[in-house]
Scaffold this active site. Structure first.
Site, PDB file in Angstrom:
ATOM      1  CG  ASN A   1      -0.173  -0.158   2.498  1.00  0.00           C
ATOM      2  OD1 ASN A   1       0.609   0.705   2.847  1.00  0.00           O
ATOM      3  ND2 ASN A   1      -0.362  -1.269   3.199  1.00  0.00           N
TER       4      ASN A   1
ATOM      5  CG  ASP B   1      -6.832  -5.088   5.787  1.00  0.00           C
ATOM      6  OD1 ASP B   1      -6.342  -5.242   6.921  1.00  0.00           O
ATOM      7  OD2 ASP B   1      -7.370  -4.024   5.415  1.00  0.00           O
TER       8      ASP B   1
HETATM    9  N1  CTP Z   1      -4.050  -3.343  11.853  1.00  0.00           N
HETATM   10  C1  CTP Z   1      -3.468  -4.497  12.321  1.00  0.00           C
HETATM   11  N2  CTP Z   1      -3.527  -5.655  11.593  1.00  0.00           N
HETATM   12  C2  CTP Z   1      -4.174  -5.684  10.415  1.00  0.00           C
HETATM   13  C3  CTP Z   1      -4.807  -4.510   9.914  1.00  0.00           C
HETATM   14  C4  CTP Z   1      -4.716  -3.347  10.670  1.00  0.00           C
HETATM   15  O1  CTP Z   1      -2.864  -4.456  13.418  1.00  0.00           O
HETATM   16  N3  CTP Z   1      -4.212  -6.813   9.726  1.00  0.00           N
HETATM   17  C5  CTP Z   1      -3.992  -2.133  12.680  1.00  0.00           C
HETATM   18  C6  CTP Z   1      -3.342  -0.912  12.032  1.00  0.00           C
HETATM   19  O2  CTP Z   1      -1.962  -0.839  12.362  1.00  0.00           O
HETATM   20  C7  CTP Z   1      -4.112   0.241  12.661  1.00  0.00           C
HETATM   21  C8  CTP Z   1      -5.483  -0.351  12.906  1.00  0.00           C
HETATM   22  O3  CTP Z   1      -5.321  -1.764  12.929  1.00  0.00           O
HETATM   23  O4  CTP Z   1      -3.587   0.617  13.913  1.00  0.00           O
HETATM   24  C9  CTP Z   1      -6.533   0.003  11.882  1.00  0.00           C
HETATM   25  O5  CTP Z   1      -6.040  -0.190  10.563  1.00  0.00           O
HETATM   26  P1  CTP Z   1      -6.940   0.161   9.305  1.00  0.00           P
HETATM   27  O6  CTP Z   1      -6.179  -0.196   8.059  1.00  0.00           O
HETATM   28  O7  CTP Z   1      -7.501   1.534   9.433  1.00  0.00           O
HETATM   29  O8  CTP Z   1      -8.164  -0.817   9.520  1.00  0.00           O
HETATM   30  P2  CTP Z   1      -8.430  -2.314   9.208  1.00  0.00           P
HETATM   31  O9  CTP Z   1      -8.493  -3.076  10.487  1.00  0.00           O
HETATM   32  O10 CTP Z   1      -7.478  -2.842   8.184  1.00  0.00           O
HETATM   33  O11 CTP Z   1      -9.925  -2.223   8.631  1.00  0.00           O
HETATM   34  P3  CTP Z   1     -10.463  -1.721   7.184  1.00  0.00           P
HETATM   35  O12 CTP Z   1      -9.384  -2.053   6.192  1.00  0.00           O
HETATM   36  O13 CTP Z   1     -11.713  -2.521   7.023  1.00  0.00           O
HETATM   37  O14 CTP Z   1     -10.727  -0.244   7.292  1.00  0.00           O
END
Ligand code: CTP
Length: 402
Positions: free
Chosen positions: A209, A277
């Site tokens: 990303n 993700d």
């Molecule tokens: N995070 C994590 N592990 C993952 C994804 C995210 O620890 N697999 C953590 C990121 O470091 C951040 C928080 O969770 O502190 C939120 O990350 P974000 O990308 O905003 O959210 P997601 O949980 O990935 O949800 P979405 O993509 O559905 O918005």
């Protein structure tokens, strides 16, 4: 705070007098070092009158310069809680980036252990020159901070970037950057995740990303400067910050493993990483060749690092996460706070390219009590310091409420 203000020779030197006055009136002790070129623009008398402190340097024309005994640079270097160079000229930036010590200011810059802040001002062409930018990058890699110049009409008649930042903005940066150790963080172990993860498809292709990791890196520096013992689990290519134990990782799985082995010993965690993700379901050991027909890729979910660590949390450990949102920011972030079992979440607006790689940024903290006052807009290094100060204050008030 005890501030050493270095004033090299640039037309914006007259604004440094105002900066010295502002800081002194605010109750800080300010000792100025004028370089020989700086003294062509303003006088030691101006500075010593405004600060009620001696002005250091050498002034052959007026015979009023202090002698510069060899030990003076060490005394000043030790005395300083922070050294600021305003206006930072290409010459002094270049010398400091290369470890040269040709006068009192450059020797103090090498000798001091205090944080160093630069506020550059110069002609647009000079500012844009790759040599100047490379030197500044080098200074940043030493942990120095830079208050970027503004755009505007320059003294040389050219229009563009290179105008000294506003004096109140520089004063704010100095006060935030030179903040003393914070009681609730001093000596504490803080685990920080930062940067993008990379999920490989084959030896040449990867899913990732747009995160650079800058914010997480700046947070590591800010926690370090607040007195914390920082362990940084870092994805991406940014250089490792000084004074921080850094573990390099590539994939989400590697990041999780690196965190899991350190989590039990930590007092708290900040999840600033942009974790992928999904990852490809399979990894091909050889480069995948083009085939006939539609191209599809099977993806599987990567582990959620924060949720996994939160489930293994022991009493007293705190967790702060980030939320990168492009719409319904506060609602989505509040849901993540709950779902991942965090103490606070900092909401980033990633619309229109903000946040990822952007210079100035704003963060809104959300806690169990709801959204808090936003932090910023500030450049990421100062924003990181604002986050650390906000969180330290909150930890203190939670402690005293127990
Ligand atoms: N995070 C994590 N592990 C993952 C994804 C995210 O620890 N697999 C953590 C990121 O470091 C951040 C928080 O969770 O502190 C939120 O990350 P974000 O990308 O905003 O959210 P997601 O949980 O990935 O949800 P979405 O993509 O559905 O918005």
């Amino acid at each position: 705070m005890q501030i050493v203000l270095g004033i090299p020779g640039g037309i914006a030197a007259y604004k440094s007098a105002d900066l010295a006055r502002l800081l002194a009136n605010d109750g800080h002790r300010v000792r100025c070092i004028l370089t020989e070129a700086g003294a062509r623009f303003i006088t030691p008398l101006t500075l010593s009158s405004l600060t009620a402190e001696p002005c250091y340097g050498a002034n052959p024309d007026q015979g009023e310069w202090r002698a510069n005994p060899s030990i003076e640079h060490i005394e000043l270097a030790r005395w300083a809680d922070l050294v600021a160079v305003v206006p930072a000229t290409a010459d002094v930036i270049g010398k400091a980036a290369n470890g040269l010590a040709t006068d009192l200011l450059t020797t103090v810059l090498l000798a001091t252990r205090a944080p160093i802040l630069w506020a550059p001002a110069m002609n647009t062409g000079m500012w844009g020159h790759p040599a100047v930018q490379a030197n500044l990058e080098r200074l940043r890699s030493f942990g120095h901070s830079v208050v970027d110049p503004d755009d505007g009409l320059l003294a040389c008649g050219e229009e563009g970037s290179g105008k000294l930042a506003q004096v109140p903005a520089i004063a704010e940066a100095i006060l935030m950057y030179g903040s003393p150790k914070l009681r609730s963080l001093d000596g504490r172990r803080v685990l920080i995740t930062a940067g993008p993860t990379r999920e490989d498809l084959d030896p040449v292709r990867t899913l990732t990303n747009r995160s650079t990791g800058t914010m997480g890196l700046e947070l590591a520096r800010a926690f370090r400067d607040a007195g914390a013992r920082v362990q940084l689990v870092l994805g991406g290519d940014l250089p490792e910050p000084w004074g921080v134990e850094t573990v390099r990782v590539r994939s989400a799985q590697e990041m999780l493993a690196a965190c899991q082995s350190r989590w039990a010993a930590a007092d708290g965690l900040v999840g600033a990483a942009a974790v992928a993700d999904q990852r490809p379901e399979t990894y091909a050991a050889e480069k995948v060749k083009k085939g006939e027909g539609p191209e599809t890729m099977a993806l599987v979910r990567t582990p959620d690092i924060l949720a996994t660590l939160s489930a293994a949390r022991r009493p007293g450990q705190w967790m702060v996460g980030f939320a990168a949102e492009s719409e319904k920011h506060l609602d989505h972030a509040a849901a993540k706070l709950q779902k991942k079992g965090l103490d606070a979440i900092l909401v980033n607006d990633v619309q229109r390219g903000r946040a990822f790689g952007a210079q100035a940024n704003t963060l809104t903290p959300i806690t169990a009590e709801g959204p808090q006052a936003s932090l910023g807009p500030l450049p990421k290094d100062l924003l990181a310091r604002a986050v650390v100060q906000w969180w330290a204050r909150r930890l203190e008030s939670l402690d005293s409420g127990r």
